[in-house]
Design an enzyme around this catalytic site. Structure first.
Site, PDB file in Angstrom:
ATOM      1  N   LYS A 194      -2.201  -7.838 -11.246  1.00 16.39           N
ATOM      2  CA  LYS A 194      -1.412  -7.320 -10.138  1.00 16.39           C
ATOM      3  C   LYS A 194      -0.456  -6.275 -10.688  1.00 16.39           C
ATOM      4  O   LYS A 194       0.355  -6.563 -11.570  1.00 16.39           O
ATOM      5  CB  LYS A 194      -0.639  -8.461  -9.481  1.00 16.39           C
ATOM      6  CG  LYS A 194       0.241  -8.001  -8.330  1.00 16.39           C
ATOM      7  CD  LYS A 194       0.864  -9.187  -7.620  1.00 16.39           C
ATOM      8  CE  LYS A 194       1.777  -8.738  -6.506  1.00 16.39           C
ATOM      9  NZ  LYS A 194       2.352  -9.873  -5.780  1.00 16.39           N
ATOM     10  N   LYS A 252      -5.312  -6.160  -7.833  1.00 19.25           N
ATOM     11  CA  LYS A 252      -4.466  -5.734  -6.721  1.00 19.25           C
ATOM     12  C   LYS A 252      -3.534  -4.625  -7.168  1.00 19.25           C
ATOM     13  O   LYS A 252      -2.886  -4.794  -8.204  1.00 19.25           O
ATOM     14  CB  LYS A 252      -3.663  -6.948  -6.249  1.00 19.25           C
ATOM     15  CG  LYS A 252      -2.647  -6.652  -5.181  1.00 19.25           C
ATOM     16  CD  LYS A 252      -1.861  -7.894  -4.887  1.00 19.25           C
ATOM     17  CE  LYS A 252      -0.766  -7.554  -3.895  1.00 19.25           C
ATOM     18  NZ  LYS A 252       0.063  -8.664  -3.572  1.00 19.25           N
TER      19      LYS A 252
HETATM   20  C1  PBG Z   1       4.340 -11.119  -3.381  1.00 23.34           C
HETATM   21  C2  PBG Z   1       3.183 -10.448  -2.736  1.00 23.34           C
HETATM   22  C3  PBG Z   1       3.174  -9.087  -2.450  1.00 23.34           C
HETATM   23  C4  PBG Z   1       1.963  -8.825  -1.810  1.00 23.34           C
HETATM   24  C5  PBG Z   1       1.241 -10.030  -1.741  1.00 23.34           C
HETATM   25  N1  PBG Z   1       2.027 -11.035  -2.339  1.00 23.34           N
HETATM   26  C6  PBG Z   1       4.212  -8.047  -2.617  1.00 23.34           C
HETATM   27  C7  PBG Z   1       4.932  -7.929  -3.872  1.00 23.34           C
HETATM   28  O1  PBG Z   1       4.453  -8.298  -4.955  1.00 23.34           O
HETATM   29  O2  PBG Z   1       6.057  -7.454  -3.808  1.00 23.34           O
HETATM   30  C8  PBG Z   1       1.563  -7.471  -1.311  1.00 23.34           C
HETATM   31  C9  PBG Z   1       0.414  -7.390  -0.392  1.00 23.34           C
HETATM   32  C10 PBG Z   1       0.310  -6.125   0.375  1.00 23.34           C
HETATM   33  O3  PBG Z   1       1.022  -5.124   0.117  1.00 23.34           O
HETATM   34  O4  PBG Z   1      -0.524  -6.099   1.282  1.00 23.34           O
HETATM   35  N2  PBG Z   1       4.195 -12.326  -3.975  1.00 23.34           N
END
Ligand code: PBG
Length: 331
Positions: A194, A252
């Site tokens: 991520k 991601k």
């Molecule tokens: C946080 C989380 C995020 C997303 C999914 N889980 C945002 C972040 O890490 O700040 C983002 C998903 C999206 O932008 O569609 N645990």
């Protein structure tokens, strides 16, 4: 000319015959933003077409998606500010509306695959995925909270636990905690790779979960989410999660990271998931709103490219629309 590639593109029938990649509604996961008020239906300004829904609306929405061939859902809670604190204690509260909603959904639709979100940020008054200690996100202090959250979610009925926090060692910790609590069949879809991406904006709007501007609290997630410049590090993260017992490896965001999806697909035999994140969808929707892009054609192409790169599972805000285009026979 002995070879004319255009021969194989001459008609729709031939193009279908030689098509290398097929994306079915069953490969897609529809995200759901859950609001505590049962009948709520609140628009998200930065993500047109997506709403924060109360459980009654979610039940209806999931029914509509099932009718179109979508069978998997990932749910995120929009937690009221008053219930947030520094350690995200509401995450495991007996009254937690997110856990109750999961139980209700699985009772209404036992056949669906329901995926959770494990991280502190929806519950954290600091807006971080872990606990802040001495001005830092503390890895090892966060792990027990993530483990307890995962067990509570498994107990509520989630089929798959989705740690999105990027703390080191959390997959192993969660696997052991689930097994010790008797949830040996509850799977883990790890957000293995991520990135600290600029494309999460609309999601953070939806949950009001952005890192807060407070003294001593970092305002970005770069000490735990990955540097977008790194590719080999993705393999390291994925290998750790595979060894720690993950059932799926996730990349991601998706569209800006197709090379990473391909790398993981080649290096691992676990299913690869890709999260086509809010900002990636919002860009396309905004251009379509202005008449600059054709939504159906552009969204279909984007999703197909994620699949072609090697994703088995795609989480996308376009899931329901894609399924309706598919059902209409146009794509
Ligand atoms: C946080 C989380 C995020 C997303 C999914 N889980 C945002 C972040 O890490 O700040 C983002 C998903 C999206 O932008 O569609 N645990």
């Amino acid at each position: 000319m002995l070879s004319r590639p255009r021969r194989n593109r001459q008609s729709a029938a031939i193009r279908t015959l030689v098509r290398e990649t097929e994306l079915l509604p069953g490969h897609l996961v529809q995200p759901i933003f859950l609001q505590p008020e049962p009948d709520a239906r609140l628009p998200i300004e930065s993500l047109p077409g997506t709403f924060r829904l109360g459980i009654e609306e979610v039940v209806r929405e999931v029914g509509d998606c099932i009718a179109l061939g979508i069978r998997s859902f990932i749910m995120f809670p929009a937690v009221p500010e008053a219930l947030k604190d520094k350690r995200g204690t509401y995450a495991t509260s007996k009254d937690n509306f997110y856990l109750h909603a999961a139980t209700r959904l699985k009772k209404e639709y036992p056949e669906i695959c329901l995926i959770s979100d494990v991280a502190l940020d929806p519950y954290s008054s600091d807006g971080h995925d872990g606990v802040i200690k001495n001005g830092k996100v503390d890895n090892d202090d966060t792990l027990p909270l993530l483990e307890a959250m995962s067990v509570a979610q498994a107990r509520a009925g989630f089929d798959v636990i989705g740690p999105s926090d990027m703390m080191d060692g959390r997959v192993e910790g969660i696997r052991r905690a689930l097994d010790n609590a008797g949830f040996t069949d509850t799977a883990i879809m790890s957000y293995s790779v991520k990135y600290a991406s600029a494309f999460y904006g609309p999601f953070r709007d939806a949950l009001d979960s952005a890192p807060r501007l407070l003294e001593d609290v970092p305002t970005d997630k770069k000490t735990y989410q990955m540097d977008p410049a790194n590719r080999r590090e993705a393999l390291r993260e994925a290998a750790l999660d595979a060894a720690e017992g993950a059932d799926y490896l996730m990349v991601k965001p998706a569209i800006n990271y197709l090379d990473i999806i391909r790398d993981l697909h080649q290096a691992h035999s676990l299913p690869i998931a890709a999260y086509h994140v809010s900002g990636e969808c919002a860009m396309l929707l905004a251009a379509a709103e202005r008449g600059w892009l054709d939504y159906e054609a552009a969204a279909t192409e984007a999703l197909l490219s994620i699949k072609r790169a090697g994703a088995d599972v795609i989480i996308t805000y376009f899931a329901k629309d894609y399924a309706s285009w598919w059902k209409s026979g146009r794509i």
